[in-house]
Design a protein around this motif. Structure first.
Motif, PDB file in Angstrom:
ATOM      1  N   HIS A   1      43.271  38.488  41.147  1.00 57.15           N
ATOM      2  CA  HIS A   1      41.821  38.595  41.208  1.00 57.15           C
ATOM      3  C   HIS A   1      41.377  39.923  41.805  1.00 57.15           C
ATOM      4  CE1 HIS A   1      37.648  37.698  42.158  1.00 57.15           C
ATOM      5  NE2 HIS A   1      37.895  38.053  43.396  1.00 57.15           N
TER       6      HIS A   1
ATOM      7  N   SER B   1      35.262  43.022  40.995  1.00 56.77           N
ATOM      8  CA  SER B   1      34.886  42.131  42.090  1.00 56.77           C
ATOM      9  C   SER B   1      33.384  42.046  42.200  1.00 56.77           C
ATOM     10  CB  SER B   1      35.458  42.639  43.387  1.00 56.77           C
ATOM     11  OG  SER B   1      34.822  42.026  44.478  1.00 56.77           O
TER      12      SER B   1
ATOM     13  N   ASP C   1      37.361  30.239  46.066  1.00 60.93           N
ATOM     14  CA  ASP C   1      36.879  29.968  44.714  1.00 60.93           C
ATOM     15  C   ASP C   1      38.005  30.029  43.687  1.00 60.93           C
ATOM     16  OD1 ASP C   1      34.373  29.558  45.635  1.00 60.93           O
ATOM     17  OD2 ASP C   1      33.518  31.426  44.875  1.00 60.93           O
TER      18      ASP C   1
ATOM     19  N   ARG D   1      35.068  33.197  50.278  1.00 62.77           N
ATOM     20  CA  ARG D   1      35.015  32.295  49.118  1.00 62.77           C
ATOM     21  C   ARG D   1      35.353  33.038  47.834  1.00 62.77           C
ATOM     22  NH1 ARG D   1      33.933  27.497  49.110  1.00 62.77           N
ATOM     23  NH2 ARG D   1      32.762  26.383  50.700  1.00 62.77           N
ATOM     24  N   THR D   2      34.702  34.152  47.620  1.00 66.58           N
ATOM     25  CA  THR D   2      34.884  34.874  46.355  1.00 66.58           C
ATOM     26  C   THR D   2      36.335  35.276  46.130  1.00 66.58           C
ATOM     27  OG1 THR D   2      32.651  35.741  46.556  1.00 66.58           O
ATOM     28  CG2 THR D   2      34.139  36.888  45.048  1.00 66.58           C
ATOM     29  N   HIS D   3      36.946  35.790  47.179  1.00 64.19           N
ATOM     30  CA  HIS D   3      38.281  36.352  47.021  1.00 64.19           C
ATOM     31  C   HIS D   3      39.390  35.339  47.271  1.00 64.19           C
ATOM     32  CE1 HIS D   3      36.327  40.081  46.502  1.00 64.19           C
ATOM     33  NE2 HIS D   3      35.985  40.232  47.757  1.00 64.19           N
TER      34      HIS D   3
ATOM     35  N   ALA E   1      30.910  34.374  52.273  1.00 64.95           N
ATOM     36  CA  ALA E   1      30.821  34.530  50.819  1.00 64.95           C
ATOM     37  C   ALA E   1      32.004  35.326  50.287  1.00 64.95           C
ATOM     38  CB  ALA E   1      29.503  35.204  50.456  1.00 64.95           C
ATOM     39  N   ALA E   2      32.391  36.363  51.029  1.00 62.96           N
ATOM     40  CA  ALA E   2      33.528  37.163  50.589  1.00 62.96           C
ATOM     41  C   ALA E   2      34.815  36.357  50.641  1.00 62.96           C
ATOM     42  CB  ALA E   2      33.651  38.410  51.466  1.00 62.96           C
TER      43      ALA E   2
END
Lengths: 154, 154
Positions: free
Chosen positions: B148, B154, A128, A123-125, A120-121
């Motif tokens: 980002h 975040s 995505d 992807r997020t950073h 997930a991290a």
DNA sequence: TGAATGTCGTTGACGGCGCAACGATCTCGT
DNA sequence: ACGAGATCGTTGCGCCGTCAACGACATTCA
């Protein structure tokens, strides 16, 4: 002797953006892993490569190569993971110098519990933020650098 | 809760290539700097940002931010560079808490002597492998990740 | 003004990592 | 068969970086 070929403006900007982005990304992932699972990025990667190996076991040397670390780095990572119970050391059958590390059930469970947060991290950073074309380019660029440096013909 | 969105095959390959390439690259550059100039990558970057600053001087806090390190990291880097004579500490005029670091003549000379080798290594291991389009993409991707992560949202 | 709160740079404690050296073992040439 | 050299994993050492705590100073707000 011959004059210096400095970086052009485009190249400078690319270099700074790449360096800074990478550093921030690695820091963020390292913190996330440390906070959520109590392991470093290297430790996590050792668990991953072990989980993907046949019989979930590997020689120390192969672990070091797989995570692009040194033998001493692998030794210390495995020692930490063994102390936590995620990994177990075994003697090598065909080479009496050798040591193998094997992922334990607890280690596999820990990895299964840790992986979603890590993914997930990532992807997020990273993913995505990227278009599919970006992903393709990233792979191409990374592969070029990696393949060039993996042969000692520097 | 909700199910995990794992990485697809393209994304996995891109992630591995990027991670491995980056690690090999950083290692190579670090070794080159260490061997040719006896400084670490962080030390080198401190010299660079100082050389680009007005009057070649900066506050400790700005140095830390510029090289994406912590204040203690900046303190220790400047201490090392000061011990070598490349940098000099000064008191801040308008803020009595503050300390400024200033690049010395010797430091500027050292940087001038070191930069060509470093730039050559960056070229050899990175930009010589990339097309102009690659460079553009690299800049775009790096900037996305950096922008980002630089806002704490975040 | 004065007190609470924030920021600055430094330091001690701690951990991660690479290098070099080591004993043990394997491999290969003769 | 046997010695020279390579390779295996480990460990002592030292460097580097973060975190937490600190004293000094700034800023803010009543």
């Amino acid at each position: 002797m011959n004059e210096v070929r400095w970086l052009g403006k485009e190249e400078q900007q690319a270099w700074r953006a790449y360096l800074d982005g990478t550093r921030l990304l690695i820091q963020a992932l390292d913190r996330q892993l440390e906070a959520d699972a109590g392991v470093s990025m290297l430790d996590y990667e050792v668990l991953v490569v072990l989980s993907e190996a046949p019989e979930r076991r590997m020689r120390m040397r192969d672990i070091a190569d797989a995570v692009l670390s040194t033998r001493s780095g692998a030794t210390r990572a495995v020692t930490r993971l063994e102390r936590l119970g995620w990994v177990r050391r075994t003697e090598c059958a065909d080479d009496r110098r050798g040591t193998e590390a094997e992922l334990t059930e607890a280690g596999a469970a820990k990895l299964a519990a840790t992986a979603p947060g890590h993914v997930a991290a990532v992807r997020t950073h990273m993913f995505d933020l990227l278009t599919p074309a970006d992903v393709t380019h990233l792979r191409s660029i990374g592969a070029k650098v990696r393949d060039h440096l993996q042969r000692p013909a520097s």
